[in-house]
Design an enzyme around this catalytic site. Structure first.
Site, PDB file in Angstrom:
ATOM      1  N   LYS A  56       0.846  -1.202   0.000  1.00  0.00           N
ATOM      2  CA  LYS A  56       0.000   0.000   0.000  1.00  0.00           C
ATOM      3  C   LYS A  56       0.881   1.251   0.000  1.00  0.00           C
ATOM      4  CE  LYS A  56      -3.871  -2.262   2.347  1.00  0.00           C
ATOM      5  NZ  LYS A  56      -4.492  -2.601   3.627  1.00  0.00           N
ATOM      6  N   GLN A 100      -5.300  -1.981   9.974  1.00  0.00           N
ATOM      7  CA  GLN A 100      -4.928  -3.197   9.260  1.00  0.00           C
ATOM      8  C   GLN A 100      -5.424  -4.425  10.029  1.00  0.00           C
ATOM      9  OE1 GLN A 100      -3.630  -3.132   6.191  1.00  0.00           O
ATOM     10  NE2 GLN A 100      -3.613  -5.355   6.053  1.00  0.00           N
ATOM     11  N   ASP A 123     -11.765   1.938   4.191  1.00  0.00           N
ATOM     12  CA  ASP A 123     -12.030   0.509   3.995  1.00  0.00           C
ATOM     13  C   ASP A 123     -13.526   0.212   3.875  1.00  0.00           C
ATOM     14  OD1 ASP A 123      -9.837  -1.260   3.872  1.00  0.00           O
ATOM     15  OD2 ASP A 123      -9.340  -0.878   5.967  1.00  0.00           O
TER      16      ASP A 123
HETATM   17  N1  GUN Z   1      -6.241  -7.127   5.818  1.00  0.00           N
HETATM   18  C1  GUN Z   1      -6.299  -7.792   4.641  1.00  0.00           C
HETATM   19  N2  GUN Z   1      -6.954  -7.072   3.716  1.00  0.00           N
HETATM   20  C2  GUN Z   1      -7.332  -5.920   4.315  1.00  0.00           C
HETATM   21  C3  GUN Z   1      -8.059  -4.785   3.871  1.00  0.00           C
HETATM   22  O1  GUN Z   1      -8.499  -4.660   2.722  1.00  0.00           O
HETATM   23  N3  GUN Z   1      -8.245  -3.810   4.817  1.00  0.00           N
HETATM   24  C4  GUN Z   1      -7.791  -3.933   6.099  1.00  0.00           C
HETATM   25  N4  GUN Z   1      -8.049  -2.932   6.947  1.00  0.00           N
HETATM   26  N5  GUN Z   1      -7.124  -4.979   6.540  1.00  0.00           N
HETATM   27  C5  GUN Z   1      -6.898  -5.976   5.647  1.00  0.00           C
END
Ligand code: GUN
Length: 282
Positions: A56, A100, A123
């Site tokens: 990211k 996360q 998200d």
């Molecule tokens: N862990 C794995 N994929 C994601 C995601 O798309 N968002 C978040 N916050 N955690 C994750």
């Protein structure tokens, strides 16, 4: 974008579309000169989460988004995380906040997610945003759900009256996928991993969407002939990335299949950046 590996199966890649989306975002940021800010909170040292954050961060740098990392040890007090979220909620330079997932077991994930204000919930996991999504008037659509939808659209297959099954470990990723596919008139069944006999149920799927976090768990005996397979799994074993589906084992039985890496993952990141731009414009 599509590579035919044998007479039956077509590789359903997300990389090319993801690059196109990132290029568009980069162009927009360059034109406007406005650089939105994304904050990521990581608690503990789950290897998959650390890798996700690295990807990211790289994507943000590529397009011109400011990336802010807040890393806490697994044993830090919950209060410290909540205070950080409250601080970021007020920070004018931050337009989106990611918690996360998964959080270490001792934390109450639902409680922590709710503290992010809906306006910065990039998200789309906040209950208010999920309610809006379920009602068909979304403020924000979770990036994974957008990625799955985009991949299914890339196939150009007619999915009306097809049986779509989502096999997932948690509802937090699965429900948004279910909502947006149902809103397009499709029939979707959600099966949770903890349900008994899940492996007997998924064989009936015409489209199988898997989000389990279990490397190579899905084998050819578990799927029907000509299934479309969307593998949301991201599992690291000694720095190598695996999906939840055993690609080599199922590839002659699937009609379309997303690779890992290069399938859902890059598109999820691209849609996350797109969500951030959308929130920054509010
Ligand atoms: N862990 C794995 N994929 C994601 C995601 O798309 N968002 C978040 N916050 N955690 C994750």
């Amino acid at each position: 974008m599509f590579i035919c590996l044998n007479a039956y199966m077509i590789l359903l890649e997300g990389k090319t579309l993801a690059q196109k989306i990132r290029d568009e975002i980069k162009e927009e940021i360059k034109k406007t000169g406005f650089h939105p800010g994304l904050a990521v909170i990581l608690v503990g040292d789950d290897p998959a989460s650390k890798n996700y954050i690295r990807i990211k961060e790289k994507a943000c740098h590529e397009v011109g988004i400011y990336f802010h990392k807040y890393i806490f040890p697994a044993d830090c007090p919950e209060k410290q995380i909540l205070e950080t979220i409250n601080f970021l909620n007020q920070d004018k330079d931050i337009h989106g906040i990611i918690i996360q997932l998964p959080l270490p077991k001792k934390f109450n994930t639902n409680k922590i997610i709710k503290v992010v204000i809906p306006e910065k919930d990039v998200d789309g996991f906040h209950p208010l945003n999920l309610t809006k999504l379920a009602s068909g008037k979304p403020r924000i659509i979770p990036p994974t759900a957008q990625a799955v939808l985009a991949l299914l659209e890339l196939t150009k297959e007619n999915l009306n009256n097809k049986k779509i099954i989502i096999l997932a470990k948690s509802e937090i990723f699965a429900k948004p996928i279910k909502y947006i596919l149902e809103q397009r008139g499709l029939k979707v069944k959600l099966i949770l991993f903890k349900e008994k006999k899940w492996s007997k149920k998924i064989i009936k799927a015409d489209v199988l969407i898997v989000a389990l976090g279990q490397p190579n768990l899905i084998k050819k005996e578990m799927i029907g002939q000509n299934t479309i397979i969307i593998d949301v799994g991201t599992n690291y074993i000694k720095d190598k990335l695996f999906g939840d589906v055993d690609f080599e084992d199922v590839k002659n039985k699937a009609s379309w299949i997303t690779p890992v890496p290069g399938g859902v993952g890059p598109l999820t990141v691209a849609f996350l950046l797109k969500n951030l731009i959308q929130l920054a414009k509010y």
